[in-house]
Design a protein around this motif. Structure first.
Motif, PDB file in Angstrom:
ATOM      1  N   GLU A  11       0.852  -1.181   0.000  1.00  0.00           N
ATOM      2  CA  GLU A  11       0.000   0.000   0.000  1.00  0.00           C
ATOM      3  C   GLU A  11       0.890   1.234   0.000  1.00  0.00           C
ATOM      4  O   GLU A  11       2.055   1.171   0.405  1.00  0.00           O
ATOM      5  N   THR A  12       0.353   2.340  -0.480  1.00  0.00           N
ATOM      6  CA  THR A  12       1.082   3.602  -0.451  1.00  0.00           C
ATOM      7  C   THR A  12       0.507   4.444   0.675  1.00  0.00           C
ATOM      8  O   THR A  12      -0.699   4.730   0.696  1.00  0.00           O
ATOM      9  N   ARG A  14       1.404   7.649   3.867  1.00  0.00           N
ATOM     10  CA  ARG A  14       2.252   8.776   4.256  1.00  0.00           C
ATOM     11  C   ARG A  14       3.171   8.320   5.384  1.00  0.00           C
ATOM     12  O   ARG A  14       2.707   7.941   6.455  1.00  0.00           O
ATOM     13  N   TYR A  99      10.004  -2.598   0.131  1.00  0.00           N
ATOM     14  CA  TYR A  99       8.740  -2.083   0.665  1.00  0.00           C
ATOM     15  C   TYR A  99       8.802  -1.916   2.183  1.00  0.00           C
ATOM     16  O   TYR A  99       7.836  -2.170   2.882  1.00  0.00           O
ATOM     17  N   ARG A 101       8.724  -0.268   5.726  1.00  0.00           N
ATOM     18  CA  ARG A 101       7.935   0.813   6.312  1.00  0.00           C
ATOM     19  C   ARG A 101       8.873   1.722   7.108  1.00  0.00           C
ATOM     20  O   ARG A 101       9.220   1.449   8.243  1.00  0.00           O
ATOM     21  N   GLU A 182      13.143   0.584  -6.547  1.00  0.00           N
ATOM     22  CA  GLU A 182      12.517   1.284  -5.419  1.00  0.00           C
ATOM     23  C   GLU A 182      13.013   2.731  -5.386  1.00  0.00           C
ATOM     24  O   GLU A 182      14.214   2.980  -5.295  1.00  0.00           O
ATOM     25  N   PRO A 187       9.581   9.629  -1.982  1.00  0.00           N
ATOM     26  CA  PRO A 187       8.982   9.674  -0.648  1.00  0.00           C
ATOM     27  C   PRO A 187       9.513  10.817   0.223  1.00  0.00           C
ATOM     28  O   PRO A 187       8.791  11.353   1.051  1.00  0.00           O
ATOM     29  N   LEU A 192       4.988  10.220   0.757  1.00  0.00           N
ATOM     30  CA  LEU A 192       4.285   8.977   0.455  1.00  0.00           C
ATOM     31  C   LEU A 192       5.263   7.883   0.051  1.00  0.00           C
ATOM     32  O   LEU A 192       6.147   8.103  -0.762  1.00  0.00           O
ATOM     33  N   LYS A 193       5.066   6.693   0.621  1.00  0.00           N
ATOM     34  CA  LYS A 193       5.967   5.574   0.348  1.00  0.00           C
ATOM     35  C   LYS A 193       5.146   4.310   0.168  1.00  0.00           C
ATOM     36  O   LYS A 193       4.168   4.086   0.896  1.00  0.00           O
ATOM     37  N   THR A 194       5.546   3.479  -0.784  1.00  0.00           N
ATOM     38  CA  THR A 194       4.891   2.202  -0.989  1.00  0.00           C
ATOM     39  C   THR A 194       5.541   1.192  -0.050  1.00  0.00           C
ATOM     40  O   THR A 194       6.755   0.993  -0.088  1.00  0.00           O
TER      41      THR A 194
END
Length: 198
Positions: A11-12, A14, A99, A101, A182, A187, A192-194
């Protein structure tokens, strides 16, 4: 292209708050300015000092933000145990996005290294005395003369260390973009980051 299974697992969101993003780019600008003024003049280092003070102020903000800021900005989210760093490093070469977090374990280690290097650079600059009676650090008179002389050497060496860290940072960004697919820059611009779904 991502498979449907992969797309459903990511998911993308914030991740990076505006204050952290402004800090990142302001620190980059201040470090580049301080390094350029230190290397290429003018001979009177007043502007170099001002850029150094900006770095000190930004480091102070980052320390506070790492304690009270949003979760991704806190030390607890990017300081990992050695075992976690080694496990991530063993997988980092794989040709797929992580990906992660926030900051991955290698990125977290890098942040700690950069913050420590810049803090040492700033501290050595504050007490350095080149014995030219002009470009004396503002706190040089507060320490013994031998400390001021050693601080000048440390300040010169750390300039090269920081330059190397900047080169490593740029190389890591290129590696993640070209090899792992990536994007680490966007971001830090948008926040925003996937990431993997939790």
């Amino acid at each position: 292209m991502s498979s449907p299974d992969t797309r459903s697992a990511i998911e993308t969101v914030r991740i990076w708050d505006p204050a952290l993003r402004v800090f990142h780019w302001a620190l980059a600008a201040a470090v580049i300015l301080a390094w350029g003024l230190g290397e290429f003049g003018p001979d009177v280092m007043r502007l170099h000092f001002y850029a150094g003070y900006a770095v000190i102020g930004l480091l102070a903000f980052r320390l506070i933000w790492a304690l009270v800021g949003p979760r991704p900005a806190r030390f607890s989210s990017f300081v990992y145990r050695p075992r976690e760093i080694l496990a991530y490093a063993a997988e980092a070469w794989r040709r797929k996005p992580s990906y992660w977090r926030g900051h991955n374990p290698l990125g977290g280690l890098f942040i700690v290294a950069v913050l420590l290097a810049l803090a040492l650079q700033a501290l050595s600059g504050l007490v350095a005395d080149p014995e030219d009676f002009v470009n004396v650090g503002p706190l040089a008179a507060s320490v013994p003369a031998w400390v001021s002389r050693k601080a000048l050497l440390v300040h010169e060496v750390m300039g090269s260390v920081i330059l190397g860290l900047v080169a490593l940072h740029l190389a890591a960004i290129a590696f993640y973009k070209l090899w792992k697919g990536e994007d680490l820059v966007r971001p830090m611009l948008t926040g925003l980051k996937t990431v993997r779904r939790t």
